[in-house]
Scaffold this motif. Structure first.
Motif, PDB file in Angstrom:
ATOM      1  N   VAL A 194      -3.467  10.425  -3.520  1.00 53.76           N
ATOM      2  CA  VAL A 194      -3.579   9.384  -4.397  1.00 53.76           C
ATOM      3  C   VAL A 194      -3.235   8.020  -3.417  1.00 53.76           C
ATOM      4  N   ALA A 195      -3.859   6.938  -3.595  1.00 55.06           N
ATOM      5  CA  ALA A 195      -3.700   5.787  -2.974  1.00 55.06           C
ATOM      6  C   ALA A 195      -3.581   4.670  -3.889  1.00 55.06           C
ATOM      7  N   ILE A 196      -2.464   3.663  -3.613  1.00 55.25           N
ATOM      8  CA  ILE A 196      -2.221   2.422  -4.492  1.00 55.25           C
ATOM      9  C   ILE A 196      -2.193   1.444  -3.811  1.00 55.25           C
ATOM     10  N   GLU A 197      -3.219   0.583  -3.935  1.00 53.86           N
ATOM     11  CA  GLU A 197      -3.293  -0.830  -3.103  1.00 53.86           C
ATOM     12  C   GLU A 197      -3.082  -2.029  -3.825  1.00 53.86           C
ATOM     13  N   GLY A 198      -2.258  -2.968  -3.372  1.00 51.03           N
ATOM     14  CA  GLY A 198      -1.862  -4.059  -4.306  1.00 51.03           C
ATOM     15  C   GLY A 198      -0.610  -4.214  -4.500  1.00 51.03           C
ATOM     16  N   VAL A 248       0.647  -1.244  -0.094  1.00 53.36           N
ATOM     17  CA  VAL A 248       0.047   0.138  -0.124  1.00 53.36           C
ATOM     18  C   VAL A 248       0.956   1.302  -0.153  1.00 53.36           C
ATOM     19  N   SER A 249       0.490   2.237  -0.762  1.00 47.55           N
ATOM     20  CA  SER A 249       1.242   3.480  -0.703  1.00 47.55           C
ATOM     21  C   SER A 249       0.268   4.658  -0.961  1.00 47.55           C
ATOM     22  N   HIS A 250       0.566   5.828   0.221  1.00 44.44           N
ATOM     23  CA  HIS A 250      -0.347   6.838  -0.129  1.00 44.44           C
ATOM     24  C   HIS A 250       0.537   8.264  -0.179  1.00 44.44           C
ATOM     25  N   HIS A 251       0.139   8.785  -1.289  1.00 44.20           N
ATOM     26  CA  HIS A 251       0.919  10.114  -1.615  1.00 44.20           C
ATOM     27  C   HIS A 251       0.316  11.471  -1.709  1.00 44.20           C
ATOM     28  N   SER A 252       0.700  12.418  -1.363  1.00 46.22           N
ATOM     29  CA  SER A 252       0.050  13.874  -1.413  1.00 46.22           C
ATOM     30  C   SER A 252       1.103  14.514  -2.435  1.00 46.22           C
ATOM     31  N   LEU A 253       0.447  14.952  -3.533  1.00 43.41           N
ATOM     32  CA  LEU A 253       1.365  15.608  -4.719  1.00 43.41           C
ATOM     33  C   LEU A 253       0.993  17.299  -4.881  1.00 43.41           C
ATOM     34  N   HIS A 254       1.958  17.856  -4.889  1.00 41.45           N
ATOM     35  CA  HIS A 254       1.648  19.186  -5.348  1.00 41.45           C
ATOM     36  C   HIS A 254       2.323  19.515  -6.629  1.00 41.45           C
ATOM     37  N   LEU A 255       2.104  19.237  -7.668  1.00 43.95           N
ATOM     38  CA  LEU A 255       2.423  19.068  -8.963  1.00 43.95           C
ATOM     39  C   LEU A 255       1.729  20.423 -10.138  1.00 43.95           C
ATOM     40  N   GLN A 256       0.832  20.619  -9.862  1.00 42.21           N
ATOM     41  CA  GLN A 256      -0.119  21.621 -10.680  1.00 42.21           C
ATOM     42  C   GLN A 256       0.049  23.036 -10.458  1.00 42.21           C
ATOM     43  N   PRO A 257       0.859  23.758 -11.614  1.00 45.03           N
ATOM     44  CA  PRO A 257       1.089  25.137 -11.526  1.00 45.03           C
ATOM     45  C   PRO A 257      -0.281  25.811 -11.071  1.00 45.03           C
ATOM     46  N   ARG A 298      -8.225   8.449  -5.852  1.00 42.99           N
ATOM     47  CA  ARG A 298      -7.547   9.644  -6.369  1.00 42.99           C
ATOM     48  C   ARG A 298      -8.595  10.721  -6.248  1.00 42.99           C
ATOM     49  N   ALA A 299      -8.064  11.806  -5.337  1.00 42.74           N
ATOM     50  CA  ALA A 299      -8.993  13.038  -5.162  1.00 42.74           C
ATOM     51  C   ALA A 299      -8.026  14.298  -5.155  1.00 42.74           C
ATOM     52  N   GLY A 300      -8.505  15.309  -5.984  1.00 44.55           N
ATOM     53  CA  GLY A 300      -8.032  16.798  -5.856  1.00 44.55           C
ATOM     54  C   GLY A 300      -8.706  17.451  -5.045  1.00 44.55           C
ATOM     55  N   ARG A 301      -7.860  18.475  -4.559  1.00 46.73           N
ATOM     56  CA  ARG A 301      -8.387  19.394  -3.696  1.00 46.73           C
ATOM     57  C   ARG A 301      -7.664  20.666  -3.567  1.00 46.73           C
ATOM     58  N   ILE A 302      -7.991  21.665  -2.950  1.00 43.52           N
ATOM     59  CA  ILE A 302      -7.211  22.888  -2.902  1.00 43.52           C
ATOM     60  C   ILE A 302      -6.885  23.024  -1.431  1.00 43.52           C
ATOM     61  N   PRO A 352       6.832  18.433  -3.488  1.00 43.36           N
ATOM     62  CA  PRO A 352       5.990  17.901  -4.598  1.00 43.36           C
ATOM     63  C   PRO A 352       5.562  16.706  -4.599  1.00 43.36           C
ATOM     64  N   ILE A 353       6.028  15.753  -3.899  1.00 39.34           N
ATOM     65  CA  ILE A 353       5.588  14.178  -3.731  1.00 39.34           C
ATOM     66  C   ILE A 353       6.185  13.874  -2.337  1.00 39.34           C
ATOM     67  N   ARG A 354       5.067  13.551  -1.431  1.00 38.10           N
ATOM     68  CA  ARG A 354       5.103  13.213  -0.158  1.00 38.10           C
ATOM     69  C   ARG A 354       4.374  12.174   0.067  1.00 38.10           C
ATOM     70  N   GLY A 355       4.805  10.966   0.625  1.00 43.81           N
ATOM     71  CA  GLY A 355       3.990   9.720   0.887  1.00 43.81           C
ATOM     72  C   GLY A 355       4.717   8.633   1.830  1.00 43.81           C
ATOM     73  N   VAL A 356       3.634   7.778   2.175  1.00 46.11           N
ATOM     74  CA  VAL A 356       3.895   6.637   3.178  1.00 46.11           C
ATOM     75  C   VAL A 356       3.646   5.257   2.622  1.00 46.11           C
ATOM     76  N   LEU A 357       4.480   4.481   2.964  1.00 48.13           N
ATOM     77  CA  LEU A 357       4.394   3.131   2.370  1.00 48.13           C
ATOM     78  C   LEU A 357       4.254   1.902   3.275  1.00 48.13           C
ATOM     79  N   VAL A 358       3.781   0.853   2.937  1.00 44.04           N
ATOM     80  CA  VAL A 358       3.926  -0.338   3.558  1.00 44.04           C
ATOM     81  C   VAL A 358       4.653  -1.245   2.821  1.00 44.04           C
ATOM     82  N   GLY A 359       5.736  -1.708   3.447  1.00 38.50           N
ATOM     83  CA  GLY A 359       6.535  -2.615   2.810  1.00 38.50           C
ATOM     84  C   GLY A 359       7.821  -1.823   2.186  1.00 38.50           C
ATOM     85  N   SER A 360       8.521  -2.271   1.321  1.00 38.60           N
ATOM     86  CA  SER A 360       9.621  -1.828   0.347  1.00 38.60           C
ATOM     87  C   SER A 360      11.120  -1.749   0.966  1.00 38.60           C
ATOM     88  N   GLY A 361      11.315  -1.397   2.289  1.00 36.42           N
ATOM     89  CA  GLY A 361      12.730  -1.367   2.539  1.00 36.42           C
ATOM     90  C   GLY A 361      13.236   0.026   1.786  1.00 36.42           C
TER      91      GLY A 361
END
Length: 308
Positions: A65-69, A20-29, A51-55, A269-278
């Protein structure tokens, strides 16, 4: 008006599977009075389960965004078209002294407190310290116009500090950067913020991109650009004015603004937390391509983002 096609591709290669990975993105000018975003595209692989956009609280575009699997690689590819107008000159514009600005911003019932008040104080990565206070005083003689003091501080950081990406990390304290006189654009922006805030002057951290010019006779290297950071300082009556301490200049139409906040932690720009990986390997490729005035924007908008 200068037009740019910007691509920003970030790829993570994980040592072990991530479940599982969850990320917050600030990429849109941002859309601003001097900046028009003609097109924006964001592709994430593997496809997010949500995936959800917000101000956010600073008015920046953010994507959660969240990626599961199970996955061993993740790629985030951004593409956009942006038009930027030159910044207006300050010459001939009445500007108060820096003491007057500090007094106005400290006054009870200050009319701009909602917009700029919080940018006078400490933030997670920018602490006001004695070292930065002493460094700032050399640029702010009594009665000096606000913009002359801020510009002098910007130039001194540019001239006295050395760009060294190995000297610091994201968590290096401001006072340590000041004593070592080395770092990257993020560090120089943080030092300048601390200096201004020690004087009671509101200042915020700006993230974005800058057009880089290759050495004479050499071609542009696609993907060799990088994200950039600078400072925006506030003066009642003038509003926010940008200063780039890394390059010792006032940004105009070569800087593209993505987001702003108290410091880097608000606009990563990209900040996230992961389950797994190393361990993981990170690869970032940024390209800021200036387009000729006659560029066919509609055609450029149709070109897909390619992270391969």
């Amino acid at each position: 008006m200068q037009q740019y096609r910007i691509t920003h591709v970030t790829t993570y290669h994980y040592e072990a599977e991530v479940s599982v990975s969850h990320h917050s993105l600030h990429l849109q000018p941002r859309a601003l009075p001097r900046q028009l975003v003609d097109g924006f595209d964001l592709v994430i692989r593997p496809a997010p389960s949500s995936r959800a956009g917000r101000i956010d609280s600073f008015g920046n575009h953010a994507e959660v965004v969240a990626i599961e699997g199970a996955h061993r690689q993740m790629e985030i590819a951004m593409g956009c078209l942006v038009e930027v107008d030159p910044a207006p000159a300050l010459e001939g514009v009445p500007v108060p002294s820096w003491e007057e600005v500090a007094a106005l911003c400290a006054a009870e019932g200050w009319s701009d407190a909602v917009e700029a008040g919080e940018f006078r104080f400490d933030s997670p990565h920018v602490r006001r310290g004695q070292g930065c206070a002493a460094f700032a005083r050399h640029s702010f003689a009594p009665g000096k116009p606000w913009h002359e003091g801020v510009r002098d501080l910007c130039l001194r950081i540019h001239e006295e500090f050395e760009f060294d990406p190995r000297a610091t990390t994201v968590s290096t304290p401001v006072e340590q950067v000041l004593s070592g006189r080395r770092g990257v654009c993020q560090d120089f922006a943080h030092v300048m913020l601390s200096c201004l805030r020690t004087l009671g002057l509101p200042a915020r951290y700006v993230s974005g991109y800058i057009e880089t010019v290759p050495p004479p006779g050499q071609a542009r290297l696609v993907g060799a650009d990088a994200t950039h950071a600078w400072v925006s300082a506030y003066c009642p009556g003038l509003g926010w004015v940008d200063f780039d301490p890394t390059n010792g200049l006032m940004p105009s139409d070569r800087h593209v603004t993505v987001a702003w906040g108290r410091d880097f932690s608000d606009v990563s720009p990209i900040r996230g937390v992961l389950v797994g990986s190393g361990n993981h390997v990170l690869r970032v490729a940024v390209d800021v391509e200036p387009l000729p005035p006659t560029a066919d924007v509609s055609k450029a908008e149709q070109e897909p983002v390619d992270g391969t």
